[in-house]
Design a protein around this motif. Structure first.
Motif, PDB file in Angstrom:
ATOM      1  N   ARG A  38      42.886  37.474  28.760  1.00  0.00           N
ATOM      2  CA  ARG A  38      43.168  37.853  30.146  1.00  0.00           C
ATOM      3  C   ARG A  38      44.492  38.590  30.305  1.00  0.00           C
ATOM      4  O   ARG A  38      44.920  38.866  31.422  1.00  0.00           O
ATOM      5  CB  ARG A  38      43.128  36.606  31.040  1.00  0.00           C
ATOM      6  CG  ARG A  38      41.699  36.145  31.319  1.00  0.00           C
ATOM      7  CD  ARG A  38      41.639  34.861  32.096  1.00  0.00           C
ATOM      8  NE  ARG A  38      40.303  34.603  32.610  1.00  0.00           N
ATOM      9  CZ  ARG A  38      39.291  34.112  31.884  1.00  0.00           C
ATOM     10  NH1 ARG A  38      39.472  33.836  30.604  1.00  0.00           N
ATOM     11  NH2 ARG A  38      38.097  33.908  32.426  1.00  0.00           N
ATOM     12  N   ARG A 142      51.335  40.932  36.137  1.00  0.00           N
ATOM     13  CA  ARG A 142      50.497  39.736  36.071  1.00  0.00           C
ATOM     14  C   ARG A 142      51.244  38.565  35.436  1.00  0.00           C
ATOM     15  O   ARG A 142      51.942  38.722  34.435  1.00  0.00           O
ATOM     16  CB  ARG A 142      49.226  40.038  35.279  1.00  0.00           C
ATOM     17  CG  ARG A 142      48.236  38.879  35.225  1.00  0.00           C
ATOM     18  CD  ARG A 142      46.918  39.292  34.589  1.00  0.00           C
ATOM     19  NE  ARG A 142      46.248  40.333  35.361  1.00  0.00           N
ATOM     20  CZ  ARG A 142      45.010  40.755  35.103  1.00  0.00           C
ATOM     21  NH1 ARG A 142      44.331  40.232  34.079  1.00  0.00           N
ATOM     22  NH2 ARG A 142      44.458  41.691  35.850  1.00  0.00           N
ATOM     23  N   HIS A 197      50.237  36.512  44.369  1.00  0.00           N
ATOM     24  CA  HIS A 197      48.854  36.531  44.841  1.00  0.00           C
ATOM     25  C   HIS A 197      48.001  35.924  43.736  1.00  0.00           C
ATOM     26  O   HIS A 197      47.974  36.431  42.601  1.00  0.00           O
ATOM     27  CB  HIS A 197      48.396  37.957  45.118  1.00  0.00           C
ATOM     28  CG  HIS A 197      46.916  38.085  45.315  1.00  0.00           C
ATOM     29  ND1 HIS A 197      46.241  37.541  46.389  1.00  0.00           N
ATOM     30  CD2 HIS A 197      45.963  38.686  44.536  1.00  0.00           C
ATOM     31  CE1 HIS A 197      44.960  37.802  46.287  1.00  0.00           C
ATOM     32  NE2 HIS A 197      44.767  38.493  45.172  1.00  0.00           N
ATOM     33  N   ARG A 199      44.963  35.392  41.617  1.00  0.00           N
ATOM     34  CA  ARG A 199      43.742  36.135  41.308  1.00  0.00           C
ATOM     35  C   ARG A 199      42.594  35.204  40.921  1.00  0.00           C
ATOM     36  O   ARG A 199      41.470  35.380  41.377  1.00  0.00           O
ATOM     37  CB  ARG A 199      43.995  37.123  40.164  1.00  0.00           C
ATOM     38  CG  ARG A 199      44.962  38.246  40.511  1.00  0.00           C
ATOM     39  CD  ARG A 199      45.261  39.083  39.293  1.00  0.00           C
ATOM     40  NE  ARG A 199      44.057  39.652  38.717  1.00  0.00           N
ATOM     41  CZ  ARG A 199      43.618  40.879  38.938  1.00  0.00           C
ATOM     42  NH1 ARG A 199      44.286  41.671  39.756  1.00  0.00           N
ATOM     43  NH2 ARG A 199      42.517  41.327  38.357  1.00  0.00           N
ATOM     44  N   GLU A 200      42.876  34.228  40.047  1.00  0.00           N
ATOM     45  CA  GLU A 200      41.818  33.302  39.636  1.00  0.00           C
ATOM     46  C   GLU A 200      42.423  32.052  39.008  1.00  0.00           C
ATOM     47  O   GLU A 200      43.538  32.068  38.501  1.00  0.00           O
ATOM     48  CB  GLU A 200      40.845  33.955  38.645  1.00  0.00           C
ATOM     49  CG  GLU A 200      41.481  34.468  37.366  1.00  0.00           C
ATOM     50  CD  GLU A 200      40.462  35.039  36.389  1.00  0.00           C
ATOM     51  OE1 GLU A 200      39.279  34.631  36.443  1.00  0.00           O
ATOM     52  OE2 GLU A 200      40.850  35.889  35.560  1.00  0.00           O
ATOM     53  N   ALA A 217      47.885  35.153  38.220  1.00  0.00           N
ATOM     54  CA  ALA A 217      48.474  35.570  39.495  1.00  0.00           C
ATOM     55  C   ALA A 217      49.094  36.955  39.359  1.00  0.00           C
ATOM     56  O   ALA A 217      49.357  37.430  38.252  1.00  0.00           O
ATOM     57  CB  ALA A 217      49.517  34.553  39.962  1.00  0.00           C
ATOM     58  N   GLU A 218      49.313  37.561  40.511  1.00  0.00           N
ATOM     59  CA  GLU A 218      49.854  38.927  40.543  1.00  0.00           C
ATOM     60  C   GLU A 218      51.117  38.965  41.386  1.00  0.00           C
ATOM     61  O   GLU A 218      51.163  38.359  42.464  1.00  0.00           O
ATOM     62  CB  GLU A 218      48.806  39.863  41.122  1.00  0.00           C
ATOM     63  CG  GLU A 218      49.144  41.339  41.063  1.00  0.00           C
ATOM     64  CD  GLU A 218      47.999  42.196  41.559  1.00  0.00           C
ATOM     65  OE1 GLU A 218      48.067  42.650  42.720  1.00  0.00           O
ATOM     66  OE2 GLU A 218      47.021  42.365  40.806  1.00  0.00           O
TER      67      GLU A 218
END
Length: 222
Positions: A38, A142, A197, A199-200, A217-218
């Motif tokens: 990832r 990221r 933010h 993401r998953e 996360a971002e």
């Protein structure tokens, strides 16, 4: 074991037996390949709390366009990391932590990876740690945080017992005074509070005796 983990492990073949055992145990007990999958291709990657550098080496071998910068507060582990993955042309290691790296290279990374580090810190230090991680990233960069989930399961209890042995008895891992596992909702809230933010959230515990969980996360634009 599938490549590229096998060639990464070969980088540690000349280390003393005790250090090789520690690295191989890490390889078999944590889903490092799933974490590495990832990480976006290329770019500058910081691994905070890199230990012997196993994940850093995996990332560097997986993509020669990546430049990986590993930091860890344990000088002994950094010494072994430099003699292993540190021999690769796209990897560098230094003694330090998220604070020291953020002080010198703020905004210098496309990706920051933190793998089994936060649980070693007192809970009150987690927000500051995540804010420093955010400082390391360019806007839109990221953050990947892999921890064991505090879900109250037998895996949770086994993980704490295992880490107590590693930290308190064997002294193989340095801790900042706590062994803390957080439930996912608490960790997700901490990431949002630090300005990320989310993401998953990915469960990676299948096939392992530890409740591994990955947060992706971002970094938001300032």
């Amino acid at each position: 074991m599938n490549a590229p983990l096998t060639p990464t492990l070969s980088l540690f073949s000349h280390l003393p037996p005790g250090e090789r055992f520690h690295v191989h145990a890490r390889a078999f007990s944590a889903p490092l390949e799933a974490v590495a999958a990832r990480v976006p291709p290329g770019g500058r990657v910081a691994e905070v709390g890199c230990g012997h550098g196993l994940l850093s080496g995996l990332l560097a071998l997986g993509d020669s366009r990546r430049h990986v910068h590993g930091v860890d507060p344990d000088p002994r582990k950094i010494t072994w990391a430099r003699k292993g993955p540190g021999t690769l042309p796209n990897v560098v290691f230094e003694v330090g932590g998220v604070e020291s790296l953020a002080a010198t290279q703020a905004g210098g990374f496309d990706t920051v990876v933190v793998c089994d580090v936060l649980y070693l810190l007192p809970l009150e230090r987690w927000p500051g740690f995540l804010r420093d991680a955010s400082r390391l990233l360019r806007p839109g960069g990221r953050l990947l945080v892999k921890e064991a989930e505090g879900d109250g399961s037998w895996k949770h209890r086994k993980c704490l017992a295992q880490e107590w042995v590693m930290v308190k008895w064997l002294g193989r891992t340095k801790a900042g005074g706590a062994l803390v596992l957080q439930p996912r909702h608490a960790m997700e809230a901490l990431l949002r509070d630090a300005g990320f933010h989310l993401r998953e959230t990915v469960e990676l515990g299948a096939g392992y005796s530890t409740p591994h969980i990955l947060y992706v996360a971002e970094a938001r634009a300032p």
